[in-house]
Design an enzyme around this catalytic site. Structure first.
Site, PDB file in Angstrom:
ATOM      1  N   TRP A 371     -32.365   5.550  27.993  1.00  0.00           N
ATOM      2  CA  TRP A 371     -32.356   5.337  29.393  1.00  0.00           C
ATOM      3  C   TRP A 371     -31.024   5.112  29.915  1.00  0.00           C
ATOM      4  O   TRP A 371     -30.722   4.542  31.057  1.00  0.00           O
ATOM      5  CB  TRP A 371     -33.189   4.300  29.764  1.00  0.00           C
ATOM      6  CG  TRP A 371     -32.939   2.844  29.468  1.00  0.00           C
ATOM      7  CD1 TRP A 371     -32.451   2.504  28.224  1.00  0.00           C
ATOM      8  CD2 TRP A 371     -33.213   1.694  30.318  1.00  0.00           C
ATOM      9  NE1 TRP A 371     -32.330   1.134  28.159  1.00  0.00           N
ATOM     10  CE2 TRP A 371     -32.737   0.458  29.435  1.00  0.00           C
ATOM     11  CE3 TRP A 371     -33.739   1.405  31.311  1.00  0.00           C
ATOM     12  CZ2 TRP A 371     -32.908  -0.729  29.921  1.00  0.00           C
ATOM     13  CZ3 TRP A 371     -33.704   0.068  31.932  1.00  0.00           C
ATOM     14  CH2 TRP A 371     -33.275  -0.686  31.178  1.00  0.00           C
ATOM     15  N   ASP A 372     -29.905   4.947  29.100  1.00  0.00           N
ATOM     16  CA  ASP A 372     -28.609   4.501  29.259  1.00  0.00           C
ATOM     17  C   ASP A 372     -27.935   4.982  30.425  1.00  0.00           C
ATOM     18  O   ASP A 372     -27.065   4.517  30.931  1.00  0.00           O
ATOM     19  CB  ASP A 372     -27.864   4.424  27.964  1.00  0.00           C
ATOM     20  CG  ASP A 372     -28.326   3.526  26.944  1.00  0.00           C
ATOM     21  OD1 ASP A 372     -29.616   3.866  26.528  1.00  0.00           O
ATOM     22  OD2 ASP A 372     -27.822   2.253  26.582  1.00  0.00           O
ATOM     23  N   GLU A 509     -37.021  -5.090  24.091  1.00  0.00           N
ATOM     24  CA  GLU A 509     -37.758  -4.444  22.975  1.00  0.00           C
ATOM     25  C   GLU A 509     -38.243  -5.801  22.060  1.00  0.00           C
ATOM     26  O   GLU A 509     -38.707  -5.421  20.996  1.00  0.00           O
ATOM     27  CB  GLU A 509     -36.668  -3.784  22.168  1.00  0.00           C
ATOM     28  CG  GLU A 509     -36.080  -2.687  23.014  1.00  0.00           C
ATOM     29  CD  GLU A 509     -35.419  -1.618  22.415  1.00  0.00           C
ATOM     30  OE1 GLU A 509     -34.578  -1.960  21.266  1.00  0.00           O
ATOM     31  OE2 GLU A 509     -35.672  -0.386  22.587  1.00  0.00           O
ATOM     32  N   LYS A 630     -34.846  -9.857  24.038  1.00  0.00           N
ATOM     33  CA  LYS A 630     -33.669  -9.061  23.570  1.00  0.00           C
ATOM     34  C   LYS A 630     -32.725  -8.782  24.735  1.00  0.00           C
ATOM     35  O   LYS A 630     -31.316  -9.170  24.677  1.00  0.00           O
ATOM     36  CB  LYS A 630     -34.145  -7.781  23.057  1.00  0.00           C
ATOM     37  CG  LYS A 630     -32.769  -6.983  22.461  1.00  0.00           C
ATOM     38  CD  LYS A 630     -33.190  -5.591  21.787  1.00  0.00           C
ATOM     39  CE  LYS A 630     -32.217  -4.939  21.641  1.00  0.00           C
ATOM     40  NZ  LYS A 630     -32.597  -3.666  20.798  1.00  0.00           N
ATOM     41  N   GLN A 631     -33.213  -8.597  25.772  1.00  0.00           N
ATOM     42  CA  GLN A 631     -32.059  -8.106  27.030  1.00  0.00           C
ATOM     43  C   GLN A 631     -33.190  -8.440  28.461  1.00  0.00           C
ATOM     44  O   GLN A 631     -34.378  -8.716  28.205  1.00  0.00           O
ATOM     45  CB  GLN A 631     -31.773  -6.690  26.827  1.00  0.00           C
ATOM     46  CG  GLN A 631     -33.140  -5.430  26.743  1.00  0.00           C
ATOM     47  CD  GLN A 631     -32.868  -4.391  26.365  1.00  0.00           C
ATOM     48  OE1 GLN A 631     -32.897  -4.173  25.059  1.00  0.00           O
ATOM     49  NE2 GLN A 631     -32.240  -3.464  26.926  1.00  0.00           N
TER      50      GLN A 631
HETATM   51  C1  BGC Z   1     -31.517  -1.368  23.936  1.00  0.00           C
HETATM   52  C2  BGC Z   1     -31.909  -0.339  24.889  1.00  0.00           C
HETATM   53  C3  BGC Z   1     -30.962   0.872  24.897  1.00  0.00           C
HETATM   54  C4  BGC Z   1     -30.719   1.253  23.166  1.00  0.00           C
HETATM   55  C5  BGC Z   1     -29.378   2.269  23.195  1.00  0.00           C
HETATM   56  C6  BGC Z   1     -31.216  -0.980  22.473  1.00  0.00           C
HETATM   57  O1  BGC Z   1     -30.688  -1.931  21.829  1.00  0.00           O
HETATM   58  O2  BGC Z   1     -32.672  -2.286  23.692  1.00  0.00           O
HETATM   59  O3  BGC Z   1     -32.253  -0.605  25.871  1.00  0.00           O
HETATM   60  O4  BGC Z   1     -31.325   2.050  25.481  1.00  0.00           O
HETATM   61  O5  BGC Z   1     -30.205   0.225  22.518  1.00  0.00           O
HETATM   62  O6  BGC Z   1     -28.406   1.688  23.915  1.00  0.00           O
END
Ligand code: BGC
Length: 815
Positions: A371-372, A509, A630-631
Site C-alpha cells: 500500500w506504500d 502487522e 508495529k506501526q
Molecule cells: C509494513 C507495511 C509496508 C511494508 C512494505 C511492512 O513492514 O508493515 O505497512 O507496506 O512493510 O513497505
C-alpha cells in the site's frame, strides 16, 4: 555510519555538499547499505551500487532489476508447496574486472585497499569511485570510475573506468562482460528457497566491440537482452571475446608504462520483451548500441534529464531540521527524492509497473507492491501528474484480478491484494521465516484488506489534485466503486444496529488475531471501518463527478442500482467504531483486553525491539497477546485526515471526537508502538507535528535518516524503503508547508517552525508550475510565466486567482 558534516550556515560549498553522498574506505560489513544507497536507476531499470569487479559473495551483491519483470518459482516449505513471485535479478552489466600482469582479477578482499572513496552525485545521477590498491608485489594501481543509468534514454547505461599503473610498468588485463549466471540471492532469509529465475538463451559477439547476452525468465517468459559495447583508449590493446557458462565479455590486454593509464568505456543497452516499440529485445539492444554516442555525450544528456527533474522537484532550505544541520537535511531529502525518482520516473508512463515497496534497490519483499504508494503519490502528483496517473493505472488494470479474488473469497466487488506483483493476484507469503528462532511462521498478513481503501484513497486524491476527469471517468471511478462494493459487502449489521467488519487486519502487522480465537483476523479495526465509511461516501461523489452518460454506463455495467447505493449510504452512516471508555479510539474490538508489555524490560534485554513479533515468538509467546503495535494503525486516520475531517466523519457515524481525545489517542498508541516499520516514524512525525508537539522532530529525524542510517538494523541493504523516503519529502511539503489540494484550490497552511528558516519547494498545480516559499507563517507563491488559465490558491480565508507570471504573499493565521 552516515556521513555527517559540521553545522554551518549554508553557503555555496555546503549547498554543493548537500548534493553529494560520500563513502570512504572499504567496509565489508557496510557494503550492502552502501550498495543500496548508491543504486542508480531511471524507473525502467536500476542497478545497485556494487563495485563493478564484485560478484555476489556475501559482502557484495550486484543486482539489476527492471520495473515489472517478475518470475514465479515453487518451493516446498514447512511441508507445503508454495509458489512465490519475485522481481528478477537480471544479468549484471556492470561486470568489469582488471588484473596486473598474470595475477588474479583484483578483488578488494584479496588486496590492500590503500584508498577508496565513492561519491553519489545526486544532482547529476552519477556515481564516482576512486580506488587505490596495492598487491603483494607492492604494485600500486589506481582506478577512477564513473557510471550512470540513463535518465534521458531509459534503456542505456554507462560505466567509464580509468586504470593507472601508479608505480609499475607492465601488462594490464581488463575484462568487460555481462554476467547472466546471476540468481536472486540478495536476502539471506530467502536463500533456502528457489533463486534461479533466468535461463541464458543466447550469448554472442554482436559487433567488433559489442557482446550480447539474452536471457528468459523461467516461468513468466520475459526476455531480457543486454548488449555491452566496450571501447578502450589511451594505449594499444589486443582484444578477444571470452565466454563462460551464462557469461560473455571482452578481454583487453595492454602494456602500461609507469604512471600510464588506460580508459575503458562501457555503454550498455538493456531491453526487455515488456518494453514498448520493440520487436525483439536482442535486435533492439544491438541497434541501440550501434547508434548510441559515446559515454560522455550520453552522460551529458542524462545530466540534462536530471536537471529538468530537479527543477520540478526543487527543494531548498536555509536552516536545518531538528538536530540535522541544513546541508545534511537537504542532502537526505534530495537523496530520498532521488531514489524515489530512480524507482518511478517518466519512463514508467510506458510501463505497466507499480511502486515496489523497496524500490528497485534490492530483493526484500521480492519487489512486491504493497500500500506504500499511499505515501509516495502525494510527492509525485504535485510534480509529475502523468506519472501518478500511470502508477494508478497499474492498479486499475488489475481490477479484474481484484474482482476475481473477491469472488473466490465469497465476496462482491474488488479485493486488491496486500502484496501485488505481475498480474494482480495475492502474492503475500503464506509462511515466513523468523530469523531469530529459525521457525517458519504461518503468515496471514494478506488479511490487510485496507490496501483496497488505500487504492481508493489514492484515486480520489489524484482526482482532487488534478481534476483529471478523463481518468476518473475511464478508470478511477469504476475501481473506486468496486472497492466500495467490496467493503460494503464485508460489513454486516449486528444486533446493535451498526455495521461491523470481521476477520481483517489493520495496518499494524503485529495484531493479526484475537487471543484464544480460532479464526484469523480481528473485528472492527477502527482504521478499516472509518475508511469504509469514507469510501462509501466517495462512491457517491465519484458518480456525481463523471458525466451523466458515463454514470449511467457505469451503473449499468456494474449492475449498481438504487437499492445498492442506498445500502452503501446506510452503511456509511452506521459503521461501528470501537472506543475505550476514556474516548481513545480503540485499534479493534477487544484491543483493551490485551496484555500490557513491560517495555522497559524488553528494551533493556534486547536493545532494538522494533521486531517484537520475532522476539516474542522466539520466547515462545505471541505478539498477538499484547498491546504492541508495529506501526501506526489508529493514528493513520490522523495522518490521512485533518482533525476536522475526521471529526466530521465520526460525527456522521454518531460519534464525538472532542479535542482532548486527540492528544490522548496519540499518546496512548505512541507508548505502545515498536516502530518496526519505517512508515511508523513518518506517520508519527506527521501526526505529532500537526498536533504541535515537540517530540515530532525526533520522528522527523528518524524518517529522514531511516535508510541513510539504516535504522531498521540491516534492512536497507536489501532495498530502500520508498514509502518513508517519499513520505519524508512529503512531510516538508504537505505537513509543514501545509500544501493541500481540495475544492479546486491549492491551499497553503504552513506549520513551518521558525527555527527551520526558509523552505522553497516547486510544485505543479493544474498544469501551472509554482514556486512556494515558506518562512515561519508567511508563504509566498510565484506562478511561472507562460500560457494557461489562472489557478486558485488559498490561505486561511483568503483565496486568490494566480495567473501565469503572478505572485502572492499570504500570512497564515497565528500559530
Ligand atoms: C509494513 C507495511 C509496508 C511494508 C512494505 C511492512 O513492514 O508493515 O505497512 O507496506 O512493510 O513497505
Amino acid at each position: 555510519m552516515c556521513p555527517r558534516i559540521t553545522p554551518v550556515a549554508v553557503g555555496e560549498q555546503e549547498q554543493d555538499d548537500a548534493w553529494v553522498l560520500a563513502f570512504d574506505g572499504w567496509d565489508p560489513a557496510d557494503e550492502g547499505r552502501r550498495e543500496a544507497l548508491c543504486t542508480l536507476g531511471n524507473g525502467r531499470f536500476a542497478s545497485r551500487g556494487a563495485h563493478p569487479e564484485s560478484r555476489a559473495d556475501g559482502v557484495h551483491y550486484p543486482g539489476t532489476y527492471a520495473a515489472g519483470i517478475y518470475n514465479r518459482l515453487r518451493d516446498e516449505l514447512a511441508g507445503e508447496v508454495v509458489e512465490t513471485e519475485s522481481i528478477v535479478n537480471l544479468p549484471n552489466w556492470l561486470d568489469l574486472r582488471f588484473a596486473v600482469g598474470d595475477g588474479d582479477w583484483v578483488a578488494l578482499s584479496a588486496v590492500e585497499v590503500g584508498h577508496q572513496r565513492v561519491e553519489l552525485d545526486l544532482r547529476r545521477g552519477v556515481l564516482s569511485r576512486w580506488l587505490t590498491v596495492l598487491d603483494d608485489a607492492g604494485r600500486r594501481t589506481s582506478v577512477h570510475q564513473r557510471r550512470f543509468v540513463d535518465m534521458a534514454r531509459g534503456d542505456l547505461a554507462g560505466l567509464h573506468t580509468v586504470v593507472t599503473a601508479e608505480n609499475w610498468a607492465g601488462r594490464l588485463r581488463v575484462s568487460s562482460g555481462i554476467d547472466g549466471a546471476v540468481t536472486n540471492a540478495g536476502v539471506a532469509r530467502y536463500r533456502s528457497m528457489g533463486s534461479r529465475h533466468l535461463r541464458v538463451t543466447e550469448a554472442r559477439q554482436a559487433a567488433g566491440d559489442t557482446v550480447l547476452l539474452v536471457a528468459r525468465t523461467t516461468q513468466s517468459e520475459a526476455e531480457v537482452a543486454v548488449a555491452a559495447r566496450t571501447r578502450v583508449a589511451g594505449t594499444p590493446v589486443t582484444a578477444r571475446v571470452w565466454t563462460e557458462p551464462g557469461r560473455i565479455g571482452h578481454e583487453f590486454v595492454c602494456e602500461l608504462a609507469e604512471g600510464g593509464s588506460v580508459a575503458v568505456e562501457k555503454v550498455v543497452a538493456l531491453v526487455t520483451s515488456r518494453d514498448v516499440a520493440v520487436s525483439r529485445p536482442a535486435t533492439a539492444a544491438v541497434q541501440l548500441l550501434a547508434g548510441a554516442p559515446d559515454f560522455e555525450v550520453l552522460r551529458a544528456g542524462h545530466e540534462t534529464a536530471w536537471a529538468a527533474l530537479w527543477r520540478r522537484f526543487r527543494l531548498d532550505l536555509t536552516d536545518g531540521v531538528g538536530t540535522l544541520p541544513a546541508p545534511e537535511t537537504l542532502r537526505v531529502l534530495r537523496m530520498s527524492a532521488f531514489h524515489v525518482l530512480q524507482t518511478v520516473s517518466l519512463h514508467n508512463v510506458d510501463l505497466d509497473a507499480g511502486v515496489p515497496a523497496r524500490g528497485l534497490h534490492g530483493e526484500a519483499y521480492r519487489g512486491h507492491v504493497f500500500w506504500d504508494e499511499l505515501f509516495v503519490l502525494p510527492m509525485l502528483t504535485l510534480r509529475l501528474p502523468g506519472l501518478a496517473r500511470s502508477l494508478l493505472r497499474y492498479r486499475t488494470r488489475r481490477l479484474d484480478a481484484a474482482r476475481r479474488s473477491a469472488r473466490e473469497a465469497g465476496h462482491t466487488g474488488a479485493m486488491f491484494p496486500w502484496q501485488s506483483g505481475s498480474d494482480g493476484r495475492e502474492e503475500s507469503q503464506r509462511v515466513h521465516l523468523n530469523p531469530r528462532s529459525g521457525h517458519w511462521i504461518v503468515d496471514i498478513s494478506c488479511l490487510q484488506r485496507h490496501v483496497g481503501l488505500a487504492v481508493a484513497w489514492d484515486i480520489w486524491q489524484y482526482h482532487q489534485a488534478t481534476a483529471d476527469r478523463e481518468f476518473l471517468a475511464d478508470h478511477g471511478a469504476e475501481t473506486l466503486l468496486e472497492i466500495a462494493r467490496f467493503f460494503a459487502g464485508l460489513a454486516t449489521r449486528g444486533a446493535d444496529g451498526r455495521h461491523h467488519i470481521r476477520g481483517v487486519m489493520g495496518p499494524d502487522e503485529f495484531s493479526s488475531r484475537l487471543p484464544g480465537r480460532v479464526g484469523p483476523g480481528l473485528d472492527d479495526n477502527a482504521y478499516t471501518n472509518v475508511l469504509t465509511a469514507w469510501v462509501l461516501q466517495r462512491a457517491g461523489d465519484a458518480l456525481d463527478a463523471v458525466p451523466s452518460t458515463r454514470r449511467a454506463e457505469l451503473q449499468e455495467q456494474l449492475g449498481l442500482g438504487a437499492a445498492e447505493l442506498a445500502r452503501w449510504g446506510e452503511v456509511s452512516r452506521t459503521m461501528y467504531v470501537p472506543f475505550h471508555p476514556d474516548g481513545v479510539i480503540s485499534q479493534f474490538e477487544g484491543y483493551s483486553d490485551l496484555l500490557e508489555l513491560d517495555w522497559d524490560d524488553y528494551r533493556s534485554r534486547y536493545g532494538d525491539i522494533g521486531r517484537l513479533d520475532r522476539i516474542l515468538e522466539a520466547e515462545g509467546r505471541s505478539v498477538d497477546d499484547y498491546k504492541v503495535s508495529k506501526q501506526a494503525d489508529v493514528l493513520m486516520l490522523f495522518y490521512l485526515m485533518s482533525a476536522d475531517e475526521l471529526r466530521a466523519l465520526l460525527e456522521r457515524l454518531g460519534y464525538a471526537l472532542p479535542p482532548e481525545a486527540i492528544p490522548r489517542t496519540i499518546d496512548y498508541y505512541l507508548a505502545r508502538t515498536a516502530h518496526g516499520s519505517t512508515l511508523s516514524a513518518l506517520v508519527h512525525a506527521w501526526v505529532l507535528a500537526r498536533a504541535n508537539r515537540e517530540n515530532a522532530l525526533e520522528h522527523v529525524e528518524r524518517t529522514l535518516l531511516g535508510d541513510l542510517a539504516d535504522l531498521q538494523g540491516g534492512t536497507t541493504a536489501e532495498g530502500i524503503h520508498i514509502g518513508s523516503m517519499a513520505g519524508g519529502v512529503d512531510l516538508l511539503q504537505r505537513c509543514f508547508a501545509g500544501v493541500e489540494t481540495r475544492e479546486d484550490t491549492l491551499w497553503l497552511n504552513p506549520h513551518w517552525p521558525r527555527k527551520f528558516g526558509r523552505l522553497t519547494v516547486a510544485v505543479q498545480y493544474r498544469g501551472q508550475p509554482l514556486t512556494i516559499e515558506v518562512a515561519d507563517r508567511e508563504v509566498a507563491v510565484a506562478a511561472a510565466p507562460g500560457p494557461g488559465p489562472a489557478v486558485r490558491v488559498g490561505c486561511g480565508a483568503e483565496i486568490r486567482d494566480l495567473h501565469p507570471g503572478d505572485s502572492a504573499l499570504f500570512r497564515a493565521g497565528c500559530p
